[in-house]
Design a protein around this motif. Structure first.
Motif, mmCIF file in Angstrom:
data_model
loop_
_atom_site.group_PDB
_atom_site.id
_atom_site.type_symbol
_atom_site.label_atom_id
_atom_site.label_comp_id
_atom_site.label_asym_id
_atom_site.label_seq_id
_atom_site.Cartn_x
_atom_site.Cartn_y
_atom_site.Cartn_z
ATOM 1 N N MET A 1 0.847 -1.209 0.000
ATOM 2 C CA MET A 1 0.000 0.000 0.000
ATOM 3 C C MET A 1 0.877 1.252 0.000
ATOM 4 O O MET A 1 1.978 1.241 0.537
ATOM 5 C CB MET A 1 -0.889 -0.006 1.250
ATOM 6 N N LYS A 4 -0.279 7.070 3.206
ATOM 7 C CA LYS A 4 -1.608 7.628 3.467
ATOM 8 C C LYS A 4 -1.472 8.918 4.276
ATOM 9 O O LYS A 4 -0.545 9.065 5.071
ATOM 10 C CB LYS A 4 -2.457 6.638 4.278
ATOM 11 N N PRO A 25 0.759 2.381 6.156
ATOM 12 C CA PRO A 25 0.238 1.427 7.140
ATOM 13 C C PRO A 25 0.821 0.026 6.995
ATOM 14 O O PRO A 25 0.704 -0.790 7.898
ATOM 15 C CB PRO A 25 -1.273 1.427 6.887
ATOM 16 N N ASP A 26 1.473 -0.243 5.845
ATOM 17 C CA ASP A 26 2.096 -1.552 5.662
ATOM 18 C C ASP A 26 3.568 -1.550 6.066
ATOM 19 O O ASP A 26 4.239 -2.577 5.999
ATOM 20 C CB ASP A 26 1.995 -1.992 4.192
ATOM 21 N N ASN A 117 -11.143 6.756 12.623
ATOM 22 C CA ASN A 117 -10.644 5.790 13.586
ATOM 23 C C ASN A 117 -10.861 6.338 14.984
ATOM 24 O O ASN A 117 -10.404 7.437 15.297
ATOM 25 C CB ASN A 117 -9.156 5.544 13.329
ATOM 26 N N THR A 319 -3.322 1.649 13.315
ATOM 27 C CA THR A 319 -4.510 0.796 13.367
ATOM 28 C C THR A 319 -5.376 1.070 12.119
ATOM 29 O O THR A 319 -6.598 0.974 12.170
ATOM 30 C CB THR A 319 -5.310 1.075 14.663
ATOM 31 N N TYR A 320 -4.699 1.404 11.042
ATOM 32 C CA TYR A 320 -5.356 1.817 9.797
ATOM 33 C C TYR A 320 -6.425 0.820 9.347
ATOM 34 O O TYR A 320 -7.517 1.189 8.931
ATOM 35 C CB TYR A 320 -4.288 1.962 8.703
ATOM 36 N N TYR A 321 -6.087 -0.470 9.456
ATOM 37 C CA TYR A 321 -7.012 -1.487 8.943
ATOM 38 C C TYR A 321 -8.183 -1.753 9.885
ATOM 39 O O TYR A 321 -9.005 -2.610 9.625
ATOM 40 C CB TYR A 321 -6.253 -2.781 8.636
ATOM 41 N N HIS A 322 -8.214 -1.023 10.987
ATOM 42 C CA HIS A 322 -9.325 -1.175 11.936
ATOM 43 C C HIS A 322 -10.230 0.040 11.921
ATOM 44 O O HIS A 322 -11.014 0.239 12.834
ATOM 45 C CB HIS A 322 -8.787 -1.411 13.348
ATOM 46 N N SER A 323 -10.095 0.860 10.911
ATOM 47 C CA SER A 323 -10.899 2.082 10.898
ATOM 48 C C SER A 323 -12.360 1.763 10.575
ATOM 49 O O SER A 323 -12.673 0.749 9.949
ATOM 50 C CB SER A 323 -10.337 3.086 9.896
#
Ligand code: KG4
Ligand code: ZN
Length: 354
Positions: A1, A4, A25-26, A117, A319-323
């Motif tokens: 990715m 961001k 985020p990766d 988030n 915690t980008y993927y938990h938004s």
């Protein structure tokens, strides 16, 4: 990715703070790039009240937040449309102040169709270490702020286990209430730290309770009472303020140091990495003591220790993927939820109210 752009909003107590940062985020091992960071501290305004008055703090946030957001976007040279994620403190904190930030985040999310988030302020304090020094997991976190004092075992950006907590006052509160008794102003942590530098830390004994409790539990209300008793028994002409500050500070710092050893024992980690964050992590005596006693101790940079938007944006990135997408998110919580983000998302999926 790719990288961001994250907007971070912090209004949980008496600092209005906005940050914009850029990160991948990766690749959480590379510190994000802070594009802008603007804060307004209400310290001066609240000094005359001797502490935070939630209603007044909330009104000040309302007044300051929009100009700070404009300033942050101007300096970062990005537009609201460029933002990929908004991070906002939702817990723990004072309800009025939290509402201001959350409303602001919701408005931006609604108008520009951005994900949000919801940020646990306490976890953000510790994870702020990654703004300057990438630290591998697991680590032991010592969070010491005006409202909280606790030890946590942190195994990922979303997994925090409490190893010990205070049963009454927080370490910062002990500094602030002690400073008030000594007539030093608010907040008193930094003032006591400065005065203590030319004082004798062994001059007086201020006892701390729970030291021999056999666990990582902290208690700071007794030490403040001991200070009050000392002041009542001695006039200022017979003691040197610097000595009292140094001795009082030493009592707090030694308690944090002693219980850290217990927290490590409970965690089962051998010679672990330790991260110290929150406003009291600025304290020079605490820094010196822990650096002398522990091999792998890392302190959050002082500018990211007291409440700030950069730590919120940073934790949102981590915690980008938990938004959560608007409007499925963002209720507030004065006390803080000690459930992991994973559990929260699971609950949300099952239809529970967050
Ligand atoms: O993290 P923070 O900004 O607010 C909360 O989330 O509570 O921490 C503020 C606290 C105040 O109690 C302040 O007195 C304390 O941090 N503090 C210090 C120092 N600088 C700030 N305490 C001891 N020594 C310092 N140098
Ligand atoms: Zn804080």
């Amino acid at each position: 990715m790719t990288e961001k752009i994250i907007l971070g909003i912090e209004t949980s107590c008496d600092d209005t703070s906005i940050a914009i940062l850029k990160g991948n985020p990766d690749d959480l091992n590379t510190p994000p790039q802070l594009l802008s960071h603007h804060s307004f501290s209400q310290e001066m305004m609240l000094a005359k009240w001797g502490g935070v008055v939630p209603e007044i703090a909330a009104r000040n946030h309302l007044e300051k937040i929009a100009p700070l957001i404009k300033k942050a976007f101007d300096e970062a040279k990005v537009k609201v449309e460029d933002v990929d994620l908004v991070g906002v403190t939702t817990h723990p904190g004072l309800l009025g102040p939290l509402l201001t930030g959350i409303n602001c985040a919701k408005t931006i999310a609604l108008m520009h169709q951005k994900p949000v988030n919801s940020i646990n302020h306490l976890y953000a304090h510790l994870e702020a270490i990654h703004l300057s020094t990438p630290i591998a997991y697991p680590y032991i976190g010592l969070l010491v702020s005006g409202g909280h004092s606790m030890y946590l075992k942190v195994t990922s950006p979303t997994d925090f286990e409490i190893l010990g907590n205070t049963i009454d006052d927080a370490a910062g509160e002990a500094f602030d209430k002690g400073g008030k008794l000594l007539g030093l102003g608010y907040p008193a942590g930094r003032i006591i730290d400065d005065l203590a530098k030319s004082g004798d830390a062994k001059k007086y004994k201020f006892p701390i309770s729970m030291l021999d409790s056999g666990d990582a539990t902290l208690s700071f209300s007794g030490v403040k009472t001991a200070l009050r008793n000392f002041i009542e028994a001695n006039t200022e002409s017979v003691f040197k303020m610097e000595d009292v500050c140094a001795s009082y500070q030493e009592a707090i710092v030694e308690a944090l140091n002693k219980k850290l050893a217990k927290a490590i024992e409970i965690s089962g980690l051998k010679n672990p990495r330790i991260v110290v964050g929150g406003g009291v992590a600025c304290n020079s005596a605490l820094r010196n003591k822990l650096k002398n006693n522990y091999e792998h101790v890392h302190f959050v940079e002082p500018r990211f220790c007291t409440d700030n938007g950069a730590m919120i944006a940073n934790y949102a990135l981590r915690t980008y993927y938990h938004s959560l997408s608007f409007p499925d998110c963002l209720s507030l919580d004065a006390r803080g939820q000690f459930v992991s983000k994973k559990e929260k998302l699971e609950k949300q999926r099952k239809g529970a109210k967050l």
